[in-house]
Design an enzyme around this catalytic site. Structure first.
Site, PDB file in Angstrom:
ATOM      1  N   HIS A 181       0.801  -1.216   0.000  1.00 28.13           N
ATOM      2  CA  HIS A 181       0.000   0.000   0.000  1.00 28.13           C
ATOM      3  C   HIS A 181       0.836   1.269   0.000  1.00 28.13           C
ATOM      4  O   HIS A 181       0.300   2.351  -0.139  1.00 28.13           O
ATOM      5  CB  HIS A 181      -0.984  -0.015   1.175  1.00 28.13           C
ATOM      6  N   LYS A 191     -14.426  -8.103  -8.956  1.00 28.18           N
ATOM      7  CA  LYS A 191     -13.662  -8.913  -9.918  1.00 28.18           C
ATOM      8  C   LYS A 191     -13.075 -10.143  -9.228  1.00 28.18           C
ATOM      9  O   LYS A 191     -13.185 -11.263  -9.737  1.00 28.18           O
ATOM     10  CB  LYS A 191     -12.557  -8.045 -10.526  1.00 28.18           C
ATOM     11  N   ASP A 192     -12.453  -9.941  -8.066  1.00 31.44           N
ATOM     12  CA  ASP A 192     -11.921 -11.081  -7.316  1.00 31.44           C
ATOM     13  C   ASP A 192     -13.039 -12.025  -6.895  1.00 31.44           C
ATOM     14  O   ASP A 192     -12.852 -13.238  -6.830  1.00 31.44           O
ATOM     15  CB  ASP A 192     -11.188 -10.597  -6.049  1.00 31.44           C
TER      16      ASP A 192
END
Lengths: 284, 423
Positions: free
Chosen positions: B219, B247-248
């Site tokens: 991050h 999406k995952d």
């Protein structure tokens, strides 16, 4: 610095690998390895299909009961089934009373301790007992079998390459050694030739020697082939008793996942619609 | 830290506000896996395997904790306790098969995740630390998986433990004491089984810890992307949630369908028949091989068959096997090309697809085969290439290679339209 060290290490490993390869290849060409005799005579398991095969497979309970009968009357004299309990036989379609009777009448008693004296003793088996072993221990099993300990059969179809078809092939594969078999691979005393066995000769004599060794109560003709198939099917069950439950649950889980995945895909498309539209618009 | 345009967490309930003041855990999750993390808009499906590996780790931990409630780590009864789980524990067969196959799915995800990083240059500055922590996770996962495979105490468990701890024996002077320390004895027995069980339970939680560091490190620069070009402005990113969670999410469904097919219809396909035979120190299996995910390393180990001066072949093999993984720690400094993505590196791309990938495939195949010709010769060629690729080709490539022109920004790559300068 890292790269210089790395390159030296890389040159060493790569170089030595190539040297080793050249040495090995030279040896391979000048002195090609000879395949062990076993390879030329060894056979892959025969094709054998069972009702329990495939994702829709279910056990044929009539066949399992016949297979159990073969185990009881033929195999059980030498081979233990130590992970299976009599109570499990209810899964074969026997009712509780039948299971109790099978347990009580099992020829080998269950070892126990005499409650009065504390001495080792034995008693008739109960439904909750595991199948008692035919020999007290491995030493006794070896002594009675020319030092070859008969393997436990509980997991045998999962513990051998080729699974149940291998067991079926082994049981029906005994034959006279071929004439061209070299002396070193011929069965020694107490050994028997079987091309399905990895090193061709095994201590077990053909256990299902001829037709009608058992008489089936359901009227099925007890041919060698039939008995071998039946006991192999029984041993699929003994190794994987939850097979039907597994197949059924599998379809339910996959059905659920399919619906969930389609819904998740649609929501993915919806969420990404604006980003994709922007891309399309710019492309046009 | 995040991009300045990242969404800010605002608690929507009174409880949320109260919590945010005392312990800003929801804020932390929001900023790391939620809408507060802006991710490049152009991530392709190769970017799905990190979260997938994480989810399979959770599957492993949950099924593993349940199995540990019924498993007995004692050499006399371990094998039977596993069969007890398979036969008598309610749904025990499902947990056990899920755990055994879940390990394979975890490694499949992790390999695709590593391959993604290798191709798109995710290991390069400023993401070196993410890569290094990832290699640590992989090493811990290997140790965990190896020790887990020993626990059922079947033939392959026992002989696998013997062979792998035997590798340490090759180290001069300290080798034998190390092996005895690992096993708690001279050969695998109850002491080895007990310490392997203890460590098999401990290491996954260490993996979780390193994963937290891995994501923390991620991050700071933010995710890499298929162009390898830095994020330049808000147009280049979308909030992680809902875009990448969605999406995952749907690909997780897909992965679970494949997982279910393995678990319910072919649960022993990736296993070894030998491991359904109780461990027997007096009977050596014909072909001792580890699980498929170790095959490439195992092939490198067995490729060394000739002594080098005073170094025995076995020690060379052990050194090479460990070096093959340790070389990854130096990868960010071996590959000096300023271009991250393999997509813009014509030569790198060729070496990747026609060199490294076939090399790993050959090593994998040979590692699972019998140690006989021609497999040994094949693994020798592949091993030579493996070291050449990472230690010779990659360092030299940046000097020879002329990269293709990079897009000015992610948005330009996606839409063909130049990025409007953020005012």
């Amino acid at each position: 610095m890292v790269r210089i060290f790395g390159m030296l290490i890389g040159l060493f490993f790569t170089g030595w690998m190539l040297v080793t390869f050249v040495l090995g290849a030279n040896e391979y060409v000048t002195n090609p390895p000879v395949k062990a005799v076993e390879y030329q005579f060894h056979l892959e398991p025969k094709e054998a299909s069972f009702k329990s095969d495939g994702p829709l497979g279910k056990f044929d309970r009539q066949q399992l009961q016949r297979g159990f009968q073969v185990y009881k009357e033929v195999c059980a004299a030498c081979h233990s089934l130590r992970l299976v309990a009599f109570r499990n036989l209810e899964e074969l379609g026997y009712n509780e009373d039948e299971v109790k009777a099978i347990a009580a009448n099992w020829p080998i008693p269950t070892p126990d301790i005499d409650p009065a004296t504390g001495e080792m003793s034995s008693r008739p088996s109960l439904a909750a007992d595991k199948f008692p072993k035919p020999f007290a221990n491995d030493v006794a099993a070896g002594a009675a079998n020319n030092n070859a300990i008969p393997p436990d059969l509980s997991l045998i179809t999962k513990a051998r390459h080729g699974g149940a078809p291998y067991i079926y092939s082994l049981l029906t594969g005994y034959q006279d050694p071929p004439a061209e078999l070299p002396e070193s691979s011929r069965p020694g005393p107490g050994l028997h030739y079987n091309p399905y066995f990895p090193n061709l000769n095994l201590a077990m004599a053909s256990p299902i020697a001829g037709d009608d060794m058992v008489s089936y109560s359901d009227g099925t003709a007890a041919t060698v082939d039939q008995m071998a198939m039946d006991v192999s099917a029984f041993l699929i069950w003994s190794a994987e008793p939850k097979l039907e439950e597994r197949h059924q649950l599998g379809w339910a889980v996959i059905g659920f996942l399919l619906i969930a995945t389609i819904l998740a895909y649609l929501s993915f498309r919806t969420i990404w619609a604006d980003v994709k539209a922007e891309k399309k618009k710019k492309e046009a | 830290m995040s991009f300045p345009w990242a969404k800010h967490y605002t608690p929507s309930t009174e409880f949320g506000q109260w919590m945010d003041e005392k312990l800003p855990l929801p804020r932390f999750v929001y900023n790391s896996l939620g809408a507060g993390y802006p991710a490049p808009r152009n991530l392709n499906y190769m970017w799905n395997f990190g979260s997938l590996a994480g989810i399979f780790l959770v599957v492993q931990i949950v099924t593993g904790i349940i199995l540990a409630m019924h498993y007995a780590a004692n050499a006399d009864i371990a094998f039977d306790s596993v069969e007890h789980i398979m036969r008598d524990v309610n749904s025990g067969w499902m947990f056990r098969y899920a755990h055994a196959n879940g390990a394979s799915f975890f490694f499949m995800a992790i390999y695709l995740h590593i391959g993604r990083g290798l191709y798109y240059g995710s290991y390069k500055a400023p993401r070196e630390m993410i890569w290094l922590l990832g290699v640590v996770i992989y090493l811990l996962a290997m140790a965990t998986a190896f020790m887990g495979y020993v626990l059922p105490w079947g033939q392959m468990s026992f002989w696998g433990a013997k062979v792998i701890t035997g590798l340490f024996e090759a180290i001069p002077l300290v080798g034998t004491p190390i092996q005895e320390l690992l096993l708690g004895g001279f050969a695998p027995d109850n002491a080895a089984l007990n310490r392997f069980f203890s460590l098999h339970y401990l290491l996954p939680f260490m993996i979780v810890g390193v994963i937290i560091l891995h994501i923390w490190a991620l991050h700071i620069p933010g995710s890499n992307n298929p162009t390898g070009v830095d994020v330049k402005g808000p147009q280049d990113t979308v909030p992680f949630h809902p875009y990448y969670t969605a999406k995952d999410g749907w690909t997780l469904g897909l992965a679970l369908i494949f997982f279910s097919i393995m678990l319910f219809f072919m649960p022993n396909f990736l296993g070894h028949a030998e491991n359904y035979i109780p461990a027997n120190p007096l009977s050596t299996p014909a072909n001792i091989v580890p699980e498929w995910y170790f095959w490439p390393w195992y092939a490198i180990l067995r490729a060394f068959t000739v002594d080098f001066l005073f170094i025995p072949a076995k020690l060379l093999g052990v050194l090479a096997m460990f070096s093959a993984i340790l070389v990854w720690f130096f990868l960010p400094w071996l590959d000096k090309s300023p271009v991250r993505s393999g997509g813009y590196r014509p030569l790198f791309k060729k070496f990747f697809w026609f060199g490294l990938i076939p090399c790993i495939a050959v090593l994998g195949y040979c590692g699972g085969a019998h140690a006989e010709e021609p497999f040994v010769m094949m693994s020798q060629i592949a091993t030579a290439y493996y070291f050449a690729h990472f230690l010779i080709i990659l360092p030299l490539l940046s000097s020879f290679e002329k990269p293709e022109p990079l897009p000015n920004s992610i948005t330009e790559a996606v839409t063909g339209k130049p990025l409007e300068q953020a005012s």
